[in-house]
Write an enzyme that holds these catalytic residues in place. Sequence first.
Site, mmCIF file in Angstrom:
data_model
loop_
_atom_site.group_PDB
_atom_site.id
_atom_site.type_symbol
_atom_site.label_atom_id
_atom_site.label_comp_id
_atom_site.label_asym_id
_atom_site.label_seq_id
_atom_site.Cartn_x
_atom_site.Cartn_y
_atom_site.Cartn_z
ATOM 1 N N LYS A 192 0.884 -1.177 0.000
ATOM 2 C CA LYS A 192 0.000 0.000 0.000
ATOM 3 C C LYS A 192 0.917 1.221 0.000
ATOM 4 O O LYS A 192 1.464 1.599 1.031
ATOM 5 C CB LYS A 192 -0.880 -0.018 1.261
ATOM 6 C CG LYS A 192 -2.221 0.691 1.128
ATOM 7 C CD LYS A 192 -2.133 2.181 0.881
ATOM 8 C CE LYS A 192 -1.878 2.998 2.114
ATOM 9 N NZ LYS A 192 -1.666 4.431 1.809
ATOM 10 N N GLY A 245 6.593 4.821 8.432
ATOM 11 C CA GLY A 245 5.831 6.074 8.486
ATOM 12 C C GLY A 245 5.967 6.707 9.858
ATOM 13 O O GLY A 245 6.975 6.518 10.554
ATOM 14 N N SER A 246 4.960 7.444 10.253
ATOM 15 C CA SER A 246 5.045 8.213 11.497
ATOM 16 C C SER A 246 4.785 7.315 12.720
ATOM 17 O O SER A 246 4.084 6.305 12.606
ATOM 18 C CB SER A 246 4.019 9.338 11.468
ATOM 19 O OG SER A 246 2.724 8.778 11.395
ATOM 20 N N GLU A 248 2.800 7.885 15.116
ATOM 21 C CA GLU A 248 1.361 7.879 15.440
ATOM 22 C C GLU A 248 0.659 6.780 14.646
ATOM 23 O O GLU A 248 -0.100 5.976 15.209
ATOM 24 C CB GLU A 248 0.729 9.235 15.113
ATOM 25 C CG GLU A 248 1.278 10.418 15.922
ATOM 26 C CD GLU A 248 2.714 10.818 15.554
ATOM 27 O OE1 GLU A 248 3.106 10.652 14.377
ATOM 28 O OE2 GLU A 248 3.456 11.280 16.440
ATOM 29 N N GLY A 250 2.148 4.302 13.126
ATOM 30 C CA GLY A 250 2.798 3.032 13.481
ATOM 31 C C GLY A 250 2.127 2.384 14.676
ATOM 32 O O GLY A 250 1.935 1.164 14.718
ATOM 33 N N CYS A 301 13.714 10.616 7.171
ATOM 34 C CA CYS A 301 13.540 10.157 8.562
ATOM 35 C C CYS A 301 14.838 10.200 9.344
ATOM 36 O O CYS A 301 14.844 10.517 10.522
ATOM 37 C CB CYS A 301 12.975 8.740 8.565
ATOM 38 S SG CYS A 301 13.981 7.592 7.599
HETATM 39 P P1 NAD Z 1 2.123 8.472 7.827
HETATM 40 O O1 NAD Z 1 2.280 7.653 9.044
HETATM 41 O O2 NAD Z 1 1.146 9.570 7.818
HETATM 42 O O3 NAD Z 1 1.745 7.551 6.575
HETATM 43 C C1 NAD Z 1 2.526 6.439 6.218
HETATM 44 C C2 NAD Z 1 1.654 5.440 5.494
HETATM 45 O O4 NAD Z 1 0.670 4.971 6.406
HETATM 46 C C3 NAD Z 1 0.899 5.996 4.287
HETATM 47 O O5 NAD Z 1 0.877 5.016 3.270
HETATM 48 C C4 NAD Z 1 -0.507 6.203 4.841
HETATM 49 O O6 NAD Z 1 -1.515 6.119 3.862
HETATM 50 C C5 NAD Z 1 -0.609 5.044 5.802
HETATM 51 N N1 NAD Z 1 -1.620 5.228 6.858
HETATM 52 C C6 NAD Z 1 -2.117 6.381 7.359
HETATM 53 N N2 NAD Z 1 -3.046 6.117 8.305
HETATM 54 C C7 NAD Z 1 -3.114 4.773 8.410
HETATM 55 C C8 NAD Z 1 -3.857 3.892 9.232
HETATM 56 N N3 NAD Z 1 -4.740 4.339 10.124
HETATM 57 N N4 NAD Z 1 -3.660 2.560 9.100
HETATM 58 C C9 NAD Z 1 -2.760 2.084 8.206
HETATM 59 N N5 NAD Z 1 -2.035 2.868 7.389
HETATM 60 C C10 NAD Z 1 -2.201 4.202 7.487
HETATM 61 O O7 NAD Z 1 3.591 8.999 7.482
HETATM 62 P P2 NAD Z 1 4.029 9.953 6.289
HETATM 63 O O8 NAD Z 1 3.638 11.345 6.614
HETATM 64 O O9 NAD Z 1 3.608 9.359 5.003
HETATM 65 O O10 NAD Z 1 5.618 9.785 6.335
HETATM 66 C C11 NAD Z 1 6.423 10.537 7.170
HETATM 67 C C12 NAD Z 1 6.877 9.734 8.362
HETATM 68 O O11 NAD Z 1 7.528 8.531 7.924
HETATM 69 C C13 NAD Z 1 7.917 10.480 9.168
HETATM 70 O O12 NAD Z 1 7.665 10.302 10.533
HETATM 71 C C14 NAD Z 1 9.217 9.785 8.757
HETATM 72 O O13 NAD Z 1 10.256 9.956 9.667
HETATM 73 C C15 NAD Z 1 8.765 8.378 8.615
HETATM 74 N N6 NAD Z 1 9.703 7.571 7.821
HETATM 75 C C16 NAD Z 1 10.459 6.620 8.447
HETATM 76 C C17 NAD Z 1 11.395 5.883 7.724
HETATM 77 C C18 NAD Z 1 12.271 4.837 8.391
HETATM 78 O O14 NAD Z 1 12.892 4.048 7.681
HETATM 79 N N7 NAD Z 1 12.380 4.804 9.711
HETATM 80 C C19 NAD Z 1 11.539 6.100 6.345
HETATM 81 C C20 NAD Z 1 10.754 7.078 5.753
HETATM 82 C C21 NAD Z 1 9.837 7.809 6.487
#
Ligand code: NAD
Length: 499
Positions: A192, A245-246, A248, A250, A301
């Site tokens: 996704k 992702g974030s 929150e 996660g 990140c």
């Molecule tokens: P996000 O958490 O908003 O979204 C990430 C993904 O999760 C997207 O595909 C989104 O559609 C999905 N998502 C959103 N709500 C969801 C839910 N309720 N259930 C399941 N999936 C859901 O993050 P973002 O704004 O896309 O990305 C930025 C964040 O990602 C930053 O915190 C960044 O540091 C982190 N990040 C971490 C790494 C790493 O390797 N540690 C790499 C890249 C980005």
Amino acid sequence: MQAQTTSVEPEVTSYLSSDHIQMFVGGKWTDSDSGEMLDVIDPGFGRRIARVSAGGASDIGRAVDAAQDAFRRGSWAKMPANDRAVIIHRLADLVDKHRRVLAQIESMDVGKPISQSYNYDIPKVSESLRFYADLSVHTRRREPIAVSGYESYTNKQPYGVCGFIFPWNFPLQLLGIGIAPALAAGNTVVVKPAEDTPLTSLYFGKLVQQAGVPDGVINVVPGLGRTAGAALASSKGIRRMSFTGSPETGRSVAEACGRNLVPVKLELGGKGAAVVFDDVDLASAAKGLSNALTLNAGQVCCTATRWLIQEDILDKFVDQAVSDLQAVKIGHGLESGTEMGPLVSQKQKDRVLGYLKKGEDEGAKTLLSGGAVSIKGHESGFYVTPAVLAGSPDNICAKEEIFGPVAYVMPFRNEDDAIELVNRSDYGLANSVWTKDIDKANRVAESLVVGINYVNTHNDIPMGVPFNGWNRSGFGGGVLGADTLLDYFRNQSVTRPRT
Ligand code: NAD
């Protein structure tokens, strides 16, 4: 002088000019059950460049079913590792062959400079595929166990369907790094991508078909997080989950997986620190950190956004870094010479500007004033300039992940002082230590509560070096390491009494 724009490949024009781009499920291109679409915006122009099918819960269900069927058929999972590796290598070759096309699509979708997507993002995809394909051929599946009275061995088995949810900052690179070990181990996957940046992940589906990957082994369903993402995280058909992702989101993904007892790998945000000692080569450290801050417009990140500078070089360092940041050429990702593109969306721009305001309201001193900037010919793009703030370690901009080109400077007196300041953060993704004294660098690095340490560099991701966050930055094994392949096997034992 007008900047030169990279000429867009006809294949890119044709890909983006279709009425909409469908989802890739079970080896076929299909609309979502609801018929809904998502607009995809070029953040450099602030205008729509494509529409994609917006998957929902039923589409995720179809994709998981397709991946389950593919796994049960065994044409992938039970294929000899070396034969599977041949197909994965073919896929890597196709990524390389389409490098220009993929890099252009990635630049238009995320806003990043073409030099970054061409030289950094796309090559990492093929490199990861090859790395894990080769590793899987040399990984022993069966290990005898010396146990009294029995003949016994362990056998490594793939899990089944693995779910992957990715963010928008490195769409195809994260997809490649993420799914390569799962595929090489014989699992099938449902991806996704982020709703803001689904284009290269979907184009990858075309390459999957050309490479001869059996139908259903790789499925790509774009869609919103709260619908498609939540459906994938809570699917009872997946056997393993990986989320990037974030923190929150996660947490909610991990909760959903917990309810189904599905193991989950979390790669989350960061608030990386750079510790700069006074013996450093000041010009190269300042340049290294300003490059790190502007990479992908700060939407990285692992990047360094807390700059801890030994007090006797503080002023000189800041002067040098500010002058480097002022020289950064901001523009559209496809324009030659662009060093920093726009932020990915209006939402992200509002977030960064909001943090700058909150930081200043809480008393941060502005050393380089950042903010929205209008770029000629791209007035609706989401551009900001880099900012440098300084002040108390308790300021919101010193503590929270901003995800934009904003550095927060703090002075330190000695090693202990620096270690204490760095370790105040709950995040634990990536830090760096800058000094000519390698013993000191290693000593300080080992005292930091963090998964990744760099010395005299930042943001490098060599294949084979584990990339894993601690604490608020994630858990579950990380990515990029040789051990990551083992995360996608589970051990089974076979035992009989010795006769
Ligand atoms: P996000 O958490 O908003 O979204 C990430 C993904 O999760 C997207 O595909 C989104 O559609 C999905 N998502 C959103 N709500 C969801 C839910 N309720 N259930 C399941 N999936 C859901 O993050 P973002 O704004 O896309 O990305 C930025 C964040 O990602 C930053 O915190 C960044 O540091 C982190 N990040 C971490 C790494 C790493 O390797 N540690 C790499 C890249 C980005």
